[in-house]
Design a protein around this motif. Structure first.
Motif, PDB file in Angstrom:
ATOM      1  N   SER A   1       0.808  -1.216   0.000  1.00 59.69           N
ATOM      2  CA  SER A   1       0.000   0.000   0.000  1.00 59.69           C
ATOM      3  C   SER A   1       0.843   1.268   0.000  1.00 59.69           C
ATOM      4  O   SER A   1       0.371   2.329  -0.347  1.00 59.69           O
ATOM      5  CB  SER A   1      -0.921   0.008   1.226  1.00 59.69           C
ATOM      6  OG  SER A   1      -0.141  -0.072   2.412  1.00 59.69           O
ATOM      7  N   GLY A   2       2.090   1.153   0.348  1.00 61.94           N
ATOM      8  CA  GLY A   2       2.947   2.342   0.421  1.00 61.94           C
ATOM      9  C   GLY A   2       3.745   2.519  -0.849  1.00 61.94           C
ATOM     10  O   GLY A   2       3.307   2.160  -1.940  1.00 61.94           O
ATOM     11  N   SER A   3       4.932   3.071  -0.714  1.00 61.80           N
ATOM     12  CA  SER A   3       5.796   3.274  -1.878  1.00 61.80           C
ATOM     13  C   SER A   3       6.641   2.017  -2.089  1.00 61.80           C
ATOM     14  O   SER A   3       7.464   1.684  -1.246  1.00 61.80           O
ATOM     15  CB  SER A   3       6.712   4.474  -1.653  1.00 61.80           C
ATOM     16  OG  SER A   3       5.971   5.642  -1.525  1.00 61.80           O
ATOM     17  N   PRO A   4       6.457   1.347  -3.209  1.00 62.46           N
ATOM     18  CA  PRO A   4       7.229   0.120  -3.427  1.00 62.46           C
ATOM     19  C   PRO A   4       8.693   0.432  -3.743  1.00 62.46           C
ATOM     20  O   PRO A   4       9.017   1.497  -4.264  1.00 62.46           O
ATOM     21  CB  PRO A   4       6.527  -0.516  -4.625  1.00 62.46           C
ATOM     22  CG  PRO A   4       5.943   0.639  -5.371  1.00 62.46           C
ATOM     23  CD  PRO A   4       5.556   1.651  -4.327  1.00 62.46           C
ATOM     24  N   GLU A   5       9.530  -0.503  -3.400  1.00 62.24           N
ATOM     25  CA  GLU A   5      10.945  -0.413  -3.738  1.00 62.24           C
ATOM     26  C   GLU A   5      11.307  -1.746  -4.384  1.00 62.24           C
ATOM     27  O   GLU A   5      11.493  -2.741  -3.705  1.00 62.24           O
ATOM     28  CB  GLU A   5      11.773  -0.191  -2.476  1.00 62.24           C
ATOM     29  CG  GLU A   5      13.218   0.170  -2.765  1.00 62.24           C
ATOM     30  CD  GLU A   5      13.982   0.519  -1.513  1.00 62.24           C
ATOM     31  OE1 GLU A   5      13.361   0.565  -0.426  1.00 62.24           O
ATOM     32  OE2 GLU A   5      15.193   0.713  -1.607  1.00 62.24           O
TER      33      GLU A   5
ATOM     34  N   ILE B   1      14.279   2.488  -9.020  1.00 56.41           N
ATOM     35  CA  ILE B   1      14.572   3.914  -8.921  1.00 56.41           C
ATOM     36  C   ILE B   1      15.741   4.310  -9.827  1.00 56.41           C
ATOM     37  O   ILE B   1      15.924   5.484 -10.117  1.00 56.41           O
ATOM     38  CB  ILE B   1      14.858   4.346  -7.478  1.00 56.41           C
ATOM     39  CG1 ILE B   1      16.091   3.640  -6.921  1.00 56.41           C
ATOM     40  CG2 ILE B   1      13.658   4.080  -6.603  1.00 56.41           C
ATOM     41  CD1 ILE B   1      16.545   4.212  -5.600  1.00 56.41           C
ATOM     42  N   SER B   2      16.511   3.322 -10.283  1.00 58.10           N
ATOM     43  CA  SER B   2      17.659   3.643 -11.133  1.00 58.10           C
ATOM     44  C   SER B   2      17.237   3.901 -12.569  1.00 58.10           C
ATOM     45  O   SER B   2      17.926   4.615 -13.285  1.00 58.10           O
ATOM     46  CB  SER B   2      18.669   2.499 -11.103  1.00 58.10           C
ATOM     47  OG  SER B   2      19.124   2.276  -9.802  1.00 58.10           O
TER      48      SER B   2
ATOM     49  N   ASN C   1       4.810   0.059 -12.820  1.00 62.48           N
ATOM     50  CA  ASN C   1       3.466   0.491 -13.168  1.00 62.48           C
ATOM     51  C   ASN C   1       2.627   0.415 -11.899  1.00 62.48           C
ATOM     52  O   ASN C   1       2.151  -0.654 -11.510  1.00 62.48           O
ATOM     53  CB  ASN C   1       2.886  -0.413 -14.269  1.00 62.48           C
ATOM     54  CG  ASN C   1       1.534   0.066 -14.764  1.00 62.48           C
ATOM     55  OD1 ASN C   1       0.721   0.570 -13.984  1.00 62.48           O
ATOM     56  ND2 ASN C   1       1.285  -0.075 -16.036  1.00 62.48           N
ATOM     57  N   LYS C   2       2.465   1.559 -11.259  1.00 64.60           N
ATOM     58  CA  LYS C   2       1.751   1.562  -9.973  1.00 64.60           C
ATOM     59  C   LYS C   2       0.279   1.222 -10.148  1.00 64.60           C
ATOM     60  O   LYS C   2      -0.339   0.621  -9.269  1.00 64.60           O
ATOM     61  CB  LYS C   2       1.915   2.913  -9.283  1.00 64.60           C
ATOM     62  CG  LYS C   2       3.328   3.158  -8.767  1.00 64.60           C
ATOM     63  CD  LYS C   2       3.394   4.420  -7.945  1.00 64.60           C
ATOM     64  CE  LYS C   2       4.781   4.631  -7.384  1.00 64.60           C
ATOM     65  NZ  LYS C   2       4.886   5.852  -6.553  1.00 64.60           N
TER      66      LYS C   2
ATOM     67  N   ASN D   1      10.622  -7.065  -3.478  1.00 62.88           N
ATOM     68  CA  ASN D   1      10.131  -5.779  -2.992  1.00 62.88           C
ATOM     69  C   ASN D   1      10.747  -5.505  -1.629  1.00 62.88           C
ATOM     70  O   ASN D   1      10.953  -6.424  -0.833  1.00 62.88           O
ATOM     71  CB  ASN D   1       8.599  -5.806  -2.887  1.00 62.88           C
ATOM     72  CG  ASN D   1       7.991  -4.425  -2.703  1.00 62.88           C
ATOM     73  OD1 ASN D   1       8.700  -3.426  -2.669  1.00 62.88           O
ATOM     74  ND2 ASN D   1       6.675  -4.361  -2.607  1.00 62.88           N
ATOM     75  N   GLY D   2      11.049  -4.244  -1.360  1.00 58.70           N
ATOM     76  CA  GLY D   2      11.631  -3.884  -0.081  1.00 58.70           C
ATOM     77  C   GLY D   2      10.621  -4.021   1.042  1.00 58.70           C
ATOM     78  O   GLY D   2       9.487  -3.549   0.921  1.00 58.70           O
ATOM     79  N   GLY D   3      11.017  -4.694   2.120  1.00 60.14           N
ATOM     80  CA  GLY D   3      10.138  -4.871   3.266  1.00 60.14           C
ATOM     81  C   GLY D   3      10.260  -3.714   4.243  1.00 60.14           C
ATOM     82  O   GLY D   3      11.092  -2.820   4.089  1.00 60.14           O
ATOM     83  N   SER D   4       9.448  -3.772   5.284  1.00 60.66           N
ATOM     84  CA  SER D   4       9.376  -2.666   6.237  1.00 60.66           C
ATOM     85  C   SER D   4      10.655  -2.510   7.060  1.00 60.66           C
ATOM     86  O   SER D   4      10.930  -1.448   7.594  1.00 60.66           O
ATOM     87  CB  SER D   4       8.173  -2.863   7.167  1.00 60.66           C
ATOM     88  OG  SER D   4       8.285  -4.116   7.822  1.00 60.66           O
TER      89      SER D   4
END
Lengths: 108, 113
Positions: free
Chosen positions: A28-32, A51-52, A64-65, A89-92
């Motif tokens: 739900s937040g900003s994916p990485e 991001i690169s 693609n959000k 995906n980056g976790g919390s």
């Protein structure tokens, strides 16, 4: 809980054909988002991060959000691209949540 | 990227025994992540180890089975206790550098007979 889905366990293409390895994420937040590659008997290597916005070994991936996707693409597959590809995906906590992986087989 | 060294690189163990895996990183990191990659599977996070505090375990992993030490900012150990064949996996540590992507070493390939 966050999930990363790679729907294809195995993708087989001929040399020179386009390749698309699918990855969908739930967050739900900003994916990485990242793509990692593991060649036979080698360590896991970072291929791309969203991001690169770069192209590595001819591979690109666009976030693609709207579709919560981060598909990996290459216009012309090479035999040396044969490997396991993992979307993550980056976790919390700064960790990575991996998909189950897609085995890419590029035939001559 | 950081240089990650794990020892042993591989081992074959008897069921019921325990093995401690060492992870050395060439720079100081706050967080160290321990993952498991079972045969033919993806990587699954076991726990997150911060220096000076108890490790945080993911669902399905417990401290009694996988005790972790983090004595300083460049070193960590993971013990696989009372091993069974189901513990046969590659175990990998990965340093967390905040916004930097994670990198992995060769890991420790463990086989339990």
């Amino acid at each position: 809980a966050q999930r990363v889905t790679q729907p294809e366990k195995l993708l087989s293409v001929f040399k020179g054909a386009p390749v698309e390895l699918k990855c969908n994420y739930s967050y739900s937040g900003s994916p990485e988002l990242f793509w990692y590659v593991q060649y036979s008997r080698q360590r896991l290597q970072l291929l791309l991060r969203h991001i690169s916005r770069e192209s590595i070994k001819g591979f690109t991936a666009d976030l693609n959000k709207g579709e919560t996707s981060f598909h990996l693409k290459k216009p012309f597959a090479q035999e040396e691209d044969s490997a396991m590809y993992y979307c993550a995906n980056g976790g919390s906590q700064g960790n990575l949540i991996f998909g189950k992986g897609t085995k890419l087989s590029v035939k001559p | 990227s950081a240089v990650i060294s794990q020892k042993p690189s591989r081992d074959i163990c008897q069921r019921g025994t325990s093995l401690t895996i060492q992870c050395q990183v060439d720079s100081q990191v706050t967080m160290m992540f321990w993952y498991r990659q079972q045969p033919g599977q993806s990587l699954t996070l076991i726990a997150t180890a911060n220096q000076g505090s108890e490790a945080t375990y993911e669902s399905g992993f417990v401290i009694d089975k996988f005790p972790i030490s983090r004595p300083n900012l460049t070193f960590s150990t993971l013990t696989v206790s009372n091993m069974s064949p189901e513990d046969s996996s590659i175990y990998l540590c990965s340093p967390g550098f905040g916004n930097q992507p994670q990198h992995f070493g060769d890991g420790t390939r463990l086989s339990i007979l």
